[in-house]
Write an enzyme that holds these catalytic residues in place. Structure first.
Site, PDB file in Angstrom:
ATOM      1  N   TYR A 149       0.860  -1.184   0.000  1.00 39.99           N
ATOM      2  CA  TYR A 149       0.000   0.000   0.000  1.00 39.99           C
ATOM      3  C   TYR A 149       0.893   1.229   0.000  1.00 39.99           C
ATOM      4  O   TYR A 149       1.848   1.311   0.777  1.00 39.99           O
ATOM      5  CB  TYR A 149      -0.899  -0.005   1.239  1.00 39.99           C
ATOM      6  CG  TYR A 149      -1.776   1.230   1.360  1.00 39.99           C
ATOM      7  CD1 TYR A 149      -2.851   1.430   0.491  1.00 39.99           C
ATOM      8  CD2 TYR A 149      -1.532   2.190   2.334  1.00 39.99           C
ATOM      9  CE1 TYR A 149      -3.655   2.560   0.590  1.00 39.99           C
ATOM     10  CE2 TYR A 149      -2.337   3.322   2.445  1.00 39.99           C
ATOM     11  CZ  TYR A 149      -3.395   3.503   1.578  1.00 39.99           C
ATOM     12  OH  TYR A 149      -4.189   4.624   1.686  1.00 39.99           O
ATOM     13  N   ASP A 250       9.290   2.938  -0.304  1.00 44.73           N
ATOM     14  CA  ASP A 250       8.228   3.572   0.472  1.00 44.73           C
ATOM     15  C   ASP A 250       8.447   3.221   1.939  1.00 44.73           C
ATOM     16  O   ASP A 250       8.078   2.151   2.407  1.00 44.73           O
ATOM     17  CB  ASP A 250       6.858   3.091  -0.012  1.00 44.73           C
ATOM     18  CG  ASP A 250       5.724   3.738   0.780  1.00 44.73           C
ATOM     19  OD1 ASP A 250       6.011   4.441   1.773  1.00 44.73           O
ATOM     20  OD2 ASP A 250       4.558   3.530   0.402  1.00 44.73           O
ATOM     21  N   LYS A 278       4.202   9.416   8.631  1.00 43.06           N
ATOM     22  CA  LYS A 278       4.031   8.846   9.973  1.00 43.06           C
ATOM     23  C   LYS A 278       5.066   9.397  10.971  1.00 43.06           C
ATOM     24  O   LYS A 278       4.949  10.544  11.362  1.00 43.06           O
ATOM     25  CB  LYS A 278       3.997   7.323   9.881  1.00 43.06           C
ATOM     26  CG  LYS A 278       2.781   6.917   9.000  1.00 43.06           C
ATOM     27  CD  LYS A 278       2.449   5.468   8.904  1.00 43.06           C
ATOM     28  CE  LYS A 278       1.126   5.320   8.146  1.00 43.06           C
ATOM     29  NZ  LYS A 278       1.130   4.371   7.064  1.00 43.06           N
TER      30      LYS A 278
HETATM   31  C1  LIG Z   1       0.432   4.838   5.676  1.00 41.85           C
HETATM   32  C2  LIG Z   1       1.174   4.540   4.435  1.00 41.85           C
HETATM   33  C3  LIG Z   1       1.077   5.367   3.296  1.00 41.85           C
HETATM   34  C4  LIG Z   1       0.086   6.504   3.202  1.00 41.85           C
HETATM   35  O1  LIG Z   1       0.373   7.524   4.100  1.00 41.85           O
HETATM   36  P1  LIG Z   1      -0.825   8.544   4.483  1.00 41.85           P
HETATM   37  O2  LIG Z   1      -0.146   9.540   5.392  1.00 41.85           O
HETATM   38  O3  LIG Z   1      -1.875   7.737   5.134  1.00 41.85           O
HETATM   39  O4  LIG Z   1      -1.280   9.172   3.213  1.00 41.85           O
HETATM   40  C5  LIG Z   1       1.885   5.098   2.219  1.00 41.85           C
HETATM   41  N1  LIG Z   1       2.754   4.072   2.246  1.00 41.85           N
HETATM   42  C6  LIG Z   1       2.877   3.255   3.302  1.00 41.85           C
HETATM   43  C7  LIG Z   1       3.866   2.138   3.281  1.00 41.85           C
HETATM   44  C8  LIG Z   1       2.074   3.452   4.429  1.00 41.85           C
HETATM   45  O5  LIG Z   1       2.173   2.607   5.467  1.00 41.85           O
END
Ligand SMILES: *Cc1c(COP(=O)(O)O)cnc(C)c1O
Length: 446
Positions: A149, A250, A278
């Site tokens: 994701y 990511d 995060k």
């Molecule tokens: C949470 C997450 C996102 C999205 O971040 P948001 O701040 O919710 O838009 C993208 N990539 C990874 C791996 C994530 O865990």
């Protein structure tokens, strides 16, 4: 507290009813709605350390940590004081300020990237990094992995993680959108490969490598539950660059969570671009992307790839992020302590499940853990397809058993839980006591 004396949730239920009248599904992010485990969500009044307090006054031991950011625990004094100090100086300037420079200096120093650009969420970070990769390489296609994701940008809602298991058409690199509203024309530009399948990635690159701008991946997956990359898969990722494509890590979830250099630092991977979110915002809305100077200097106003943000580099958010990274850097034993807690939690969960005759397969790295309700050796769940074999009904029953005892686990089989620095032996013992009760009810042996 036993499972028979369930806590009152009347105030949460009343707020949820009001919320549903004015917000789709009553929540501002879908997984908060508890759809996959049933029941209605708790509305939280406040949070301190390892605990949330809901609006009915129930105290909940938190394993979600706002889905990752709260690695120091809630309401950490250093973060609170930094935000309070920033607040006295105004909340947004629309002009550069020192906090942006300091956080950028800290991120580049800790992670080894040359340049970083701040945005407001992980979604913005990955979306911007992909535009940059396309601008830099002058190619259209991107590759992502099934069950990873990367936020909710159109081209990334294809075979996306967090329970959105969709039916692939089977053909190599062909994929369907995971969401309504994503035109096939956009999804077509996203090629999908299987995580931890180096042969599939090699085959896709051999066939289409010359058209691919970037391969984006979670270096340790958290969004299909925790999946750990194999050495062979990591080696295949290293080969991406031979095809002129950029490698985009990511690290929105894993950055500053698995180490100060993220998962890529632990795994010895050197991506061209990295995305954060995060933890980098310490609980305030921040995302970032960064990497090699020659690539990053393609971003406007230095280069031709446009990306902007009214609130980007917000002074309160920069203060919270900087304070968080300073505490992490100033406590060299912290990651070891988090890992030790998580290891003992994994062992305890496994033992309790075994005693109750409940099949369980645990994946964990650092302070991330998923206990899959399935009969497979620990660590053998490696792909989204593996994870999807879990008994989600059993998970939901166990989740409710835990919540009834005040343990706030992630409300989905396909999510990681997060341990914070505020979790101590007291919390570990309480969790394992509750887990034994919840497994025993599930296994029917109590
Ligand atoms: C949470 C997450 C996102 C999205 O971040 P948001 O701040 O919710 O838009 C993208 N990539 C990874 C791996 C994530 O865990």
């Amino acid at each position: 507290m036993t499972m028979e004396t369930l806590p009152s949730t009347a105030q949460s239920a009343a707020l949820f009813a009001r919320a549903r009248a004015v917000t789709p599904g009553g929540v501002n992010s879908p997984v908060r709605a508890f759809r996959s485990v049933g029941g209605s969500p708790r509305f939280i009044r406040e949070a301190h350390g390892a605990y949330l307090t809901d609006v009915d006054g129930n105290r909940l031991l938190d394993y979600i940590g706002s889905w990752g950011p709260m690695i120091l625990g809630h309401d950490h004094p250093a973060v609170r004081e930094a935000v309070a100090a920033a607040l006295t100086r105004g909340t947004s300037f629309g002009a550069p300020s020192e906090g942006e420079v300091r956080l950028a200096e800290t991120v580049t120093r800790l992670t080894g990237v040359d340049r970083v650009r701040f945005v407001n969420s992980g979604t913005e970070a990955t979306m911007s990094a992909l535009r940059l990769a396309r601008g830099f390489t002058d190619r259209k296609f991107i590759v992502k992995f099934r069950g990873n994701y990367h936020g909710h940008a159109d081209g990334l809602l294809v075979e996306a993680g967090s329970g959105l298991l969709t039916n692939a058409e089977g053909a190599l690199g062909r994929s369907a959108p995971s969401s309504a509203g994503v035109p096939e024309d956009y999804a077509r530009l996203t090629l999908v490969s299987e995580y931890n399948d180096p042969a599939a990635l090699d085959a896709l690159l051999a066939e289409r490598g010359h058209e691919i701008a970037a391969v984006i991946f979670e270096p340790v997956v958290g969004n299909a539950g925790v999946l750990v990359p194999t050495p062979e898969f990591l080696a295949a990722l290293h080969r991406v660059r031979e095809h002129g494509a950029l490698l985009i890590a990511d690290e929105v979830m894993t950055g500053f969570r698995l180490s100060l250099r993220g998962a890529t630092g632990l795994l010895g991977l050197t991506p061209d671009l990295t995305c954060w979110g995060k933890i980098i915002g310490g609980g305030l809305p921040v995302g970032a992307y960064g990497g090699r100077a020659d690539v990053m200097d393609f971003v406007s106003p230095q280069g031709p790839v446009y990306q902007a943000g009214t609130l980007s580099g917000n002074p309160l958010a920069m203060a919270a992020g900087l304070a968080t990274l300073e505490v992490l850097e100033g406590d060299p034993g912290l990651y070891t302590r988090l890992e030790a807690y998580t290891a003992r939690l994994a062992e305890g969960l496994k033992a309790a499940a075994q005693d109750a005759g409940v099949p369980l397969s645990v994946n964990r790295v650092g302070s991330m853990l998923t206990a899959f309700f399935q009969d497979a050796p620990d660590g053998s769940v490696r792909t989204y397809t593996d994870a999807a074999r879990s008994d989600t009904a059993a998970f939901a029953t166990w989740f409710q058993g835990m919540l009834g005892q005040g343990i706030y686990w992630a409300p989905s089989q396909f999510e990681s839980i997060f341990i914070s620095a505020a979790h101590t032996d007291t919390e570990l013992d309480a969790t394992l006591d509750a887990a034994r009760t919840a497994y025993a009810h599930l296994g029917g042996t109590a």
